[in-house]
Structure formats: structure tokens, C-alpha cells
Design a protein around this motif. Structure first.
Motif, PDB file in Angstrom:
ATOM      1  N   ARG A   1       0.780  -1.222   0.000  1.00 15.79           N
ATOM      2  CA  ARG A   1       0.000   0.000   0.000  1.00 15.79           C
ATOM      3  C   ARG A   1       0.819   1.284   0.000  1.00 15.79           C
ATOM      4  O   ARG A   1       0.262   2.346  -0.189  1.00 15.79           O
ATOM      5  CB  ARG A   1      -0.933   0.008   1.229  1.00 15.79           C
ATOM      6  CG  ARG A   1      -1.850  -1.188   1.316  1.00 15.79           C
ATOM      7  CD  ARG A   1      -3.019  -1.063   0.371  1.00 15.79           C
ATOM      8  NE  ARG A   1      -3.824   0.093   0.677  1.00 15.79           N
ATOM      9  CZ  ARG A   1      -4.817   0.104   1.560  1.00 15.79           C
ATOM     10  NH1 ARG A   1      -5.136  -0.972   2.210  1.00 15.79           N
ATOM     11  NH2 ARG A   1      -5.505   1.211   1.769  1.00 15.79           N
ATOM     12  N   THR A   2       2.111   1.200   0.290  1.00 16.13           N
ATOM     13  CA  THR A   2       2.857   2.454   0.428  1.00 16.13           C
ATOM     14  C   THR A   2       3.694   2.755  -0.816  1.00 16.13           C
ATOM     15  O   THR A   2       3.966   1.878  -1.640  1.00 16.13           O
ATOM     16  CB  THR A   2       3.813   2.421   1.637  1.00 16.13           C
ATOM     17  OG1 THR A   2       4.829   1.456   1.385  1.00 16.13           O
ATOM     18  CG2 THR A   2       3.071   2.075   2.913  1.00 16.13           C
ATOM     19  N   VAL A   3       4.096   4.009  -0.909  1.00 16.17           N
ATOM     20  CA  VAL A   3       4.947   4.435  -2.005  1.00 16.17           C
ATOM     21  C   VAL A   3       6.273   3.673  -1.972  1.00 16.17           C
ATOM     22  O   VAL A   3       6.782   3.227  -3.002  1.00 16.17           O
ATOM     23  CB  VAL A   3       5.193   5.959  -1.911  1.00 16.17           C
ATOM     24  CG1 VAL A   3       6.214   6.397  -2.945  1.00 16.17           C
ATOM     25  CG2 VAL A   3       3.888   6.702  -2.105  1.00 16.17           C
ATOM     26  N   PHE A   4       6.813   3.506  -0.739  1.00 19.17           N
ATOM     27  CA  PHE A   4       8.064   2.768  -0.618  1.00 19.17           C
ATOM     28  C   PHE A   4       7.930   1.363  -1.216  1.00 19.17           C
ATOM     29  O   PHE A   4       8.758   0.922  -2.021  1.00 19.17           O
ATOM     30  CB  PHE A   4       8.467   2.675   0.860  1.00 19.17           C
ATOM     31  CG  PHE A   4       9.696   1.846   1.096  1.00 19.17           C
ATOM     32  CD1 PHE A   4      10.949   2.397   0.894  1.00 19.17           C
ATOM     33  CD2 PHE A   4       9.602   0.527   1.514  1.00 19.17           C
ATOM     34  CE1 PHE A   4      12.094   1.642   1.102  1.00 19.17           C
ATOM     35  CE2 PHE A   4      10.739  -0.240   1.713  1.00 19.17           C
ATOM     36  CZ  PHE A   4      11.981   0.325   1.512  1.00 19.17           C
TER      37      PHE A   4
ATOM     38  N   ARG B   1       5.819   0.290  -3.394  1.00 18.83           N
ATOM     39  CA  ARG B   1       5.650   0.359  -4.840  1.00 18.83           C
ATOM     40  C   ARG B   1       6.987   0.584  -5.537  1.00 18.83           C
ATOM     41  O   ARG B   1       7.269   0.007  -6.583  1.00 18.83           O
ATOM     42  CB  ARG B   1       4.661   1.469  -5.178  1.00 18.83           C
ATOM     43  CG  ARG B   1       4.331   1.570  -6.642  1.00 18.83           C
ATOM     44  CD  ARG B   1       3.679   0.312  -7.163  1.00 18.83           C
ATOM     45  NE  ARG B   1       2.416   0.046  -6.530  1.00 18.83           N
ATOM     46  CZ  ARG B   1       1.293   0.691  -6.821  1.00 18.83           C
ATOM     47  NH1 ARG B   1       1.284   1.619  -7.735  1.00 18.83           N
ATOM     48  NH2 ARG B   1       0.176   0.393  -6.208  1.00 18.83           N
TER      49      ARG B   1
ATOM     50  N   TYR C   1       8.856  -2.719  -5.832  1.00 15.79           N
ATOM     51  CA  TYR C   1       8.393  -3.533  -6.962  1.00 15.79           C
ATOM     52  C   TYR C   1       8.836  -2.921  -8.294  1.00 15.79           C
ATOM     53  O   TYR C   1       9.237  -3.626  -9.219  1.00 15.79           O
ATOM     54  CB  TYR C   1       6.858  -3.656  -6.957  1.00 15.79           C
ATOM     55  CG  TYR C   1       6.328  -4.662  -5.969  1.00 15.79           C
ATOM     56  CD1 TYR C   1       6.430  -6.022  -6.229  1.00 15.79           C
ATOM     57  CD2 TYR C   1       5.725  -4.258  -4.792  1.00 15.79           C
ATOM     58  CE1 TYR C   1       5.934  -6.955  -5.331  1.00 15.79           C
ATOM     59  CE2 TYR C   1       5.224  -5.178  -3.883  1.00 15.79           C
ATOM     60  CZ  TYR C   1       5.334  -6.526  -4.156  1.00 15.79           C
ATOM     61  OH  TYR C   1       4.855  -7.447  -3.276  1.00 15.79           O
TER      62      TYR C   1
END
Lengths: 514, 402
Positions: B268-271, B273, B276
Motif C-alpha cells: 500500500r505504500t509508495v516505498f 511500490r 516492486y
């Protein structure tokens, strides 16, 4: 049909119920150059995979007859043994091996497992002469440009005693000189009795070289007819490809050009490895709001290098110069900083620099602007989905859902994802590097429409392209660049291919005198 | 989390027409494969051991003895998604355990201070390795291979070959203790399980309501509820087993918290993402403005922190600090991550998958010990399970046309 080297009849191939090919018929006569045309996703590459045995016999319906015999290839090895060789768009050479080693890779000139290097190199030299490549067989592949690598691929095919040579988009990555050479080579091979199939989007090329063309649309053969070098043929092919005629290759546009939006002054950049070499040399240019500015240049002229060195210094070393937006100097030292300052750069190499191919459309669309979707570092996934879905509809990305992996999309749809990503980042200045490379006529038209739309919104749009008609059709103004320097600035009214080419080759001529 | 939808056509397939039908949110079948494998292995050992695998005492042991694999696997899956590897975690476990032991025995610090120091040391070690990987650009394989030697050596230096035992009971409880109990069967355990089940149901209802309100695709109700039903049944069954033994192991709560937190971080977090994105295509991530160096750095800081926690947990479980602790833990963790469906090239993997992979390893450990299989053969079997699990994964991916 007598004298046919290859016939494919009623080819049907489906992937879990989706028909990629639905009744393709094709007849290739011995000794001709046969073009296959069709929009991306029409099934051309699938057809070639069926022919070469990538999809083994039995996984599709239909009959393939080669040299008068019905064949059932189970792998590429089977088809190569019969003399069918495919050269893919993405070249498959090993960069750290020499030309000769690559030509004979898997087919080594050896006795008892020991390679005879003298004979290998001598044979390779003969093959290189046949394809007109003046390089030493011991040169490593990584030292060659794409055009020359293509020739090595063809030499490799010749070494396998090819009877039917299939080229998938052979000139997509080539500049005009290399393309012309390749076309000449194909003619030469035709004289030697080698049959070729060429898959291409470039109608000029097909006019110039093909004897026959088969047009495929939505997995079926639409038409098959003889080709001559005329405008009527071009129109006929386009009509068959898209199911309608494209009188205007460029959508109409009424430019509304405003104040200066973006200016670059005295920009310099040096080669990252060969640090003494100046790749961008004192370049200054400007773009107004609502203006589309083209950058024309030959391969290696420094267009991409200029764009990337401006965009977060992603290329080059020892970069200097100033960037202004709306008259105020801005910094673009990192990609993040460039994006925050409203600059977007859509790469020419979407597979390498543009997309996470194992990621969904959703994650790719949001990738450059996650900050807009996140609060305290937590992504609002519902909104993210809505955004992606929105772009899918707006950009007409053809897929069943935005959860689809981008690696499975056709080139045109991938390009639309890349554009979506950068448009969503909310830029004022868009640099689009080869926005229509390797995509079909229909998708090109759509992308031109998107570019026009961006300009109409008052953004400054820079388009880098190797296709001069595209630049002329699209741009309000065109800069030419050669050997890292700006060599000309041509207004739309004065832009002709000859005029541009004269500027693009200007610096080279000077260099030759020296 | 990315919902990976299996597309039907190959890369050259036809462009699919827009379907009027609303897309359903599709589910990743690979993860169910792993879950099914876990179920099969549990059943197999249940039969082979004549039902002894799932004795209440054994289940409690299984959780406590394999907690370290699960903790390390959670850190390792992030490292592997980003396209790296960490070979040093076993040695970090040893050196952190040694420092925690020294803190309590030689420096006279209270147990909680020792735990704090251990976690900080772990994070600092992670920062050290992250520095070399992210900012100097040395491949993680090399950096952590060096770390494996360095930190094992430091553990030996600190303990001079001896053992620190007699650690405070509070400290040992982290690894082998349970929450206070209330009667037999333990009602507190049931209460915790009940809360967990209610939370699951509540979460599902809430998510589906939000999706409906926003008109976004939802999973079919029947399948979503079946999943929650199965998960609830599993939770209640485990609670039943634990309640009839010694109650809820403390480490189980720590693990549950880690799984929830890290699933959230990755999904769920920007980190998450960015992790990935970097594993999927490093260049594209860079060109999209991801600060790849800092992301890499924090991935290793986090791995160090979790290795520190694993050091605390395994020292507490053993009740003593020894320099040979954590031997081959890195391999267990890496195996768990790959069994859990992560890809060697990076870009793919989940926390839940890694935990399930860790449980597969744990059940194998436990089952084989109950059967008193020779330790040498245990290794052979675990190695083969890893190989076949990944082979199955590769095979199924190829079949799906990729």
C-alpha cells in the motif's frame, strides 16, 4: 499455385479462446520479396511464430506447405533445418562475442569439438562481404551500431543456407542510410534466389522492394496483391490495413501558440565513458506554450542525449547550461527534480527505460506521480485504479482490464501507457522521444491526436523523431541537430525533407573537409 | 498490492476489444498453489506421524522454533523483490545475539535495553551494507558475502568462543514464553483468536463496501467469503490447539504484527511500490523519478533491523548466546522466499507468500524431527523441496504462455 515456396492455408491459432489468428492464407512465390502488413496486434508476429515452430505443430489449425511438402515443425530448430530463418526485431546477438563467433554460434566450424578459428574467421569474412559489411570478423558486436548488427544477423542466416529469410520490422531501429543499405541488400539476395518475407510498417519500403504484399487484419488475410512503386499501392495497403483510407495521416490542428514556456541556454554534455567527447555542444532552444517543436537529426546526432541530459541528467557527465520555465531558471539535476518542475520525458526505448513490463497498466500509469495518489506515503489504491481506468478509456488502450501486464500489450498500446504515465505526472513541458517508433498506422494517428491535444492545453511539446514526414506533419517549428550542435531552425511552412536533411548533414560535411 | 491478472493472449496476440462486462478483480493463482502445497505437506506429515504433528505442544514449538525463519523471510522478500540477495543475515543473528547477551551479562543492562541495543545494532549493520550496495554500487551478493564472514568473525571475537547463558527470564520469554493464561483451555487465546476473526470479517465488509461505493471491480462475494471462512477456521483451530497447551506464544503476536505491517508497507505504500518498480525494471524506475539509491539503502537497513530482531528471538529461544548461532539461517530465509513465489530476477513476491514458504520449511523441520529423520537426510529433503517448488513455479509460468 506453381512455383510457390511456401503456402499457409487456413491458419487458426487461439490463446485460451481468444483467436489471434483466424484463417490466414498466404502464398509466397520462390525468389520474391513478400511483404506482410498489418496493424500491431493484427497477428503478423504470431503468424511467423506459427511458421517457425515457436508454436509447435498441433497447437494451431491449418496447413503449412514448404517446398511442396507439408511440414510439421515442433521447434525453431526444425524450421531452420529446412532453411527458414527469422530475424527478430530485437536482435539476438551476444555483445561480448565477435562477429564471427556470433555468426557461427550454435553452428561452430569445429573438428572434434575444437573450433577452427582461421576457418571460422575466413568464412565469416566471406559472409560479411556478401552482406556488404566492411568490418573485421573479430570485431566485438558491442562495437557495432544497430544497422550493422542487423547485417550480422543476415550473415548468420546466410551461413545456415537460408532459403526463406523472414525479417520482422528490420528497419524499425535503423536510420535512413542503414535502411537504404538493407533494402539494397534484400534486392541483391533476391537476385541470388533467396526468398524473403518482410514485416514492415514503412510503406515506402514496401513500395521500393516488395513484389507481393499480404495484408492481415484482426487475424485474417484481407488481401494479397502484387506491388509496384506507386502511390495507389500505398493507399491500397493502408486501406486494407485499417479498413478505411487514411487521407490525412495527421489529425487537423489549429495551433494556439502563446508565450515562451521553456528555454534551454548553452547546454553542454560529455560522453559518460569517453569523457573527452562532447556529445551536446552549446545547444540553445526555446518552446512556446501550445507549440509543438520537432528535433530532427540522424542517428547519433545527440537528440536523445540532449533530452536525457536535461531530464534529470540521466545521460552524460560534466553537464552545464541553464534551463528556464516561464522565464524563471529551474534546476533539473535529478529526475525527481525535473518532474517536480513540470518536465516529462517519454523515452525512445519504452521496454528498457519506459515500462515495468511485469507490472500492470495501473502501476505503470501511476509510477511517475505516486505522490499525487499518496497521503503520508500510503497509496490510495482505489483512486489509482480510477485514474488508470480513466486513461485506458481516454487513450483507447486496448485491453480487457488495467490489471493486464504491460509486457503483454502491443507496441502501440505500450506507448499509450508510457504517454499516460507522463501526462498524469502533470507536466508543462513534454519531451517525446520517438513517440511512434515501431507502432502501426492506426495507433500513430491516435498518438498524433494526443500530441495535438497536449499542445492545445497550452503545454510545450518537444517531439524527437527519425521520421521526417512525421516531424513535418506534426511540428510548428523544427530544430535540426548534427554532431551535438544545432544546425538549423526551420518553420513549418519552409520544412521539406530535403531542407531538413541538408541541415542534418551540415556538420558532417564540414567534418569531412577537415 | 498489485493484482496480477493472467492475460490470455501472448505478446503478439490480438488487441482485445473493450468488453462491456465489468472486470472482476482477479486473483493470483500462484499464491494459492503455495498454500495448497502447505496444506498437502501438513496433511502428509499428519498421516506419517500418526497425528502427532498437530499435537498442541508441537504446534506451539513449531511456531517458536521457526519464528526466526519467518522474521528473516519478511525482510528477505523485500530484498529479493528489489533484485538483491542478503547472505549475511545468519551472521548478523549471531553477532546481535552476542551483543544482547553481553549487554545483559557483562554490562548489567536490563533486558529491554538489551533488546533495544540489539535492534539498533542490526539496523546499523544494515546501514553499513546498504551503503556499499546503494551508494558505492557493489552487488549485494558480494557485500553480504563479505558481511557473512565479517559478522560471523565479530561474533566469535565478542564471545571468544564461549557461551553466555543465564539470561533474564523476561528476555527468554520473547522466544519461548507465552501470554498469561486464564484456565484450561486458555480463554485469552480464544479471545485473541476471536478478535482476529472479527477483524478479518470487518475488514472484508469494509473493503467491499468501499469498492462498491466507488464502483470498482470486486471479487465475487462467494469466493471472498470462502477465503475468510477458511482463514477463520484455521485461526480458530490453531487457537484451540494453543489453548489446550500453554496459551498464546508471545512470538506469535510479534509475527502477526510484522506480517500485517510489512504486507501494508509492500502493498500500500509508495516505498513498497518503489521496491516492486525497481525489481520490475530498474531503469524505468529511475526514469520515473524513483530515488533508487535511497530505496536500496533502506531495504538493507530494514533487513538489518529484522535480522537484529531474529537475533533477539533466536537467542531468547535458546536461552543463551553462542557464536555459532544463526548458522545457515540466510539459506532458510532465502528458500522460504522462493518457495513463497518470489522471482529470482526480482519484481515479484509477497510477504504472505514468504511467510507461507517459511511455514512450509517449518512444517518440514518439525515433521521430520518428529519422525526422527536423520539431520543429514532432513537437509536433502529440504533442498529437494526448494528445487521442486521453484521448478513447479517456472513450469506453471511457462504454461501460462510466458
Amino acid at each position: 499455385m506453381e512455383n510457390a515456396i511456401l503456402t499457409m492455408r487456413g491458419i487458426v491459432k487461439d490463446f485460451n479462446g481468444v483467436k489471434a489468428l483466424n484463417g490466414v492464407d498466404i502464398t509466397v512465390r520462390r525468389g520474391e520479396v513478400h511483404a506482410i502488413c498489418g496493424e500491431n496486434g493484427a497477428g503478423k508476429s504470431t503468424l511467423m511464430k506459427v511458421l517457425s515452430g515457436v508454436y509447435p505443430h498441433g497447437s494451431f489449425d491449418g496447413v503449412i506447405t514448404f517446398e511442396g511438402e507439408q511440414v510439421a515443425y515442433r521447434s525453431i530448430n526444425d524450421s531452420e533445418r529446412d532453411g527458414i530463418v527469422i530475424i527478430h526485431q530485437e536482435l539476438a546477438l551476444s555483445p561480448y562475442l565477435s562477429i564471427a563467433e556470433n555468426i557461427f554460434l550454435g553452428n561452430e566450424v569445429a573438428r572434434g569439438g575444437v573450433i577452427d578459428w582461421n576457418k571460422t574467421n575466413a568464412e565469416a569474412a566471406k559472409l560479411l562481404a556478401r552482406v556488404g559489411l566492411a568490418e573485421n570478423p573479430t570485431t566485438k558486436i558491442l562495437e557495432l551500431g544497430v544497422g550493422k548488427q542487423q547485417l550480422v544477423e543476415i550473415a548468420k542466416a546466410l551461413s545456415k543456407r537460408v532459403k526463406l529469410l523472414i525479417l520482422d520490422e528490420p528497419t524499425a531501429a535503423l536510420n535512413d542510410d542503414d535502411s537504404a543499405h538493407l533494402i539494397d541488400l534484400l534486392k541483391h539476395l533476391r537476385e541470388q534466389g533467396i526468398t524473403s518475407i518482410i514485416i514492415s510498417h514503412k510503406l515506402k519500403e514496401i513500395r521500393a522492394i516488395a513484389d507481393t504484399v499480404t495484408v492481415i487484419r484482426d487475424g485474417s488475410t484481407i488481401e494479397e496483391f502484387d506491388v509496384d512503386d506507386s502511390d495507389e499501392i500505398e493507399t491500397r495497403i493502408i486501406r486494407a490495413m485499417v479498413g478505411r483510407s487514411l487521407d490525412n495521416q495527421f489529425p487537423p490542428r489549429d495551433p494556439q501558440i502563446g508565450e515562451e514556456k521553456f528555454r534551454v541556454e548553452h547546454w553542454n554534455a560529455y560522453h559518460p565513458v569517453d569523457v573527452g567527447r562532447k556529445v551536446v555542444d552549446d545547444v540553445s532552444f526555446s518552446v512556446r506554450a501550445g507549440e509543438i517543436v520537432g528535433f530532427a537529426g540522424l542517428m547519433g546526432a545527440g537528440r536523445t542525449e540532449l533530452a536525457m541530459s536535461i531530464f534529470g541528467r540521466t545521460y552524460g557527465t560534466d553537464i552545464s547550461g541553464k534551463v528556464f520555465k516561464d522565464g524563471v531558471e529551474i534546476q533539473t539535476r535529478t529526475v525527481d527534480e525535473a518532474i517536480r518542475n513540470g518536465i516529462a520525458y517519454a523515452t525512445e526505448d519504452r521496454k528498457r527505460y519506459g515500462l515495468n513490463l511485469i507490472g500492470s497498466i495501473t502501476v505503470n500509469v501511476s509510477a511517475a506521480a505516486l505522490g499525487k495518489l499518496a497521503k503520508l506515503g500510503v497509496i490510495d489504491r482505489h483512486r489509482e485504479y480510477t485514474v488508470a481506468e480513466d486513461y485506458r478509456k481516454k487513450m483507447n488502450i486496448k485491453t480487457s482490464s488495467v490489471g493486464a501486464l504491460t509486457g503483454r500489450l502491443s507496441g502501440g498500446n505500450q506507448q499509450k501507457v508510457v504517454l499516460s504515465k507522463w501526462i498524469y505526472s502533470g507536466p508543462d513541458v513534454l519531451i517525446l522521444d520517438e513517440p511512434t517508433r515501431g507502432i502501426d498506422v492506426g495507433a500513430k494517428y491516435e498518438i498524433y491526436g494526443i500530441i495535438n491535444e497536449l499542445a492545445a492545453q497550452g503545454k510545450a511539446v518537444i517531439v524527437i523523431s527519425s521520421e521526417l514526414p512525421e516531424l513535418i506533419g506534426l511540428s510548428d517549428r523544427i530544430y535540426t541537430i548534427a554532431e551535438g550542435r544545432l544546425t538549423g531552425e526551420v518553420a513549418r511552412e519552409d520544412a521539406t525533407q530535403e531542407e531538413l536533411m541538408r541541415h542534418m548533414t551540415a556538420a558532417r560535411a564540414e567534418g569531412a573537409i577537415k | 498490492m498489485t493484482v496480477i491478472a493472467p492475460e490470455q493472449a501472448g505478446p503478439a496476440g490480438p488487441s482485445q476489444p473493450d468488453k462491456v462486462r465489468k472486470p472482476r478483480r482477479r486473483v493470483d493463482l500462484r499464491q494459492y498453489g503455495i498454500l495448497a502445497a502447505l496444506a498437502v505437506i501438513i496433511l502428509l506429515f499428519q498421516v506419517l506421524t500418526g497425528g502427532r504433528l498437530l499435537y498442541p505442544g508441537n504446534v506451539s514449538n513449531l511456531i517458536q522454533q521457526n519464528a526466526y525463519v519467518l522474521i528473516l523471510a519478511i525482510g528477505m522478500v523485500i530484498v529479493i523483490i528489489a533484485g538483491h540477495i542478503d547472505l549475511s543475515v545468519g551472521s548478523v543473528v549471531a553477532v546481535v545475539g552476542a551483543i544482547a547477551g553481553l549487554a545483559m551479562q557483562s554490562w548489567g543492562l536490563p533486558w529491554w535495553a538489551a533488546v533495544g541495543i540489539a535492534l539498533i545494532v542490526g539496523a546499523v549493520i544494515g546501514a553499513w551494507q546498504g551503503f556499499w550496495v546503494a551508494f558505492v554500487g557493489i552487488p549485494a551478493f558480494i557485500v553480504t558475502l563479505a558481511g557473512m564472514l565479517v559478522f560471523r568473525g565479530l561474533a566469535l571475537v565478542l564471545l571468544t568462543g564461549g557461551t553466555i547463558s543465564g539470561l533474564p527470564a523476561e528476555f527468554n520469554a520473547i522466544g519461548s514464553g507465552t501470554l498469561p493464561t486464564a484456565g484450561t483451555p486458555d480463554l485469552i487465546t480464544f479471545a485473541i483468536a476471536a478478535v482476529a476473526v472479527i477483524a478479518l470479517v470487518f475488514q472484508l465488509v469494509r473493503t467491499r463496501a468501499t469498492l462498491k461505493r466507488l464502483d470498482l471491480p470486486r471479487e465475487r462475494a462467494a469466493s471472498a467469503w470462502t477465503k475468510v471462512g477458511i482463514a477463520s477456521a484455521a485461526i480458530l483451530y490453531v487457537a484451540y490447539l494453543l489453548a489446550y497447551n500453554r496459551g498464546t506464544p508471545i512470538i506469535l503476536l510479534i509475527l502477526a504484527a510484522l506480517i500485517l505491517i510489512y504486507s501494508f508497507v509492500l502493498g500500500r505504500t509508495v516505498f513498497g511500490r518503489h521496491v516492486y518498480a525497481m525489481g520490475g525494471n530498474l531503469f524505468a524506475a529511475q526514469m520515473s523519478g524513483v530515488k533508487t539509491k535511497w530505496v536500496n539503502f533502506f531495504i538493507f537497513v530494514n533487513m538489518g533491523l529484522l535480522a537484529g530482531l531474529a537475533g533477539v528471538v533466536s537467542t531468547a529461544r535458546a536461552g543463551s548466546a553462542v557464536a555459532s548461532a544463526g548458522q545457515s539461517f540466510e539459506l532458510d530465509a532465502i528458500a522460504a522466499v522462493f518457495i513463497g513465489g518470489a522471482a529470482v530476477q526480482g519484481g515479484v513476491g509477497t510477504v504472505v507468500g514468504a511467510v507461507i514458504g517459511g511455514l512450509v520449511m517449518g512444517v518440514l523441520n518439525q515433521g521430520l524431527s518428529i519422525l526422527s529423520v536423520d539431520a543429514a537426510w532432513q537437509q536433502v529433503i529440504k533442498g529437494l523441496v526448494l528445487l521442486f517448488a521453484v521448478a513447479f513455479d517456472v513450469y506453471s509460468k511457462r504454461r501460462s504462455g510466458r
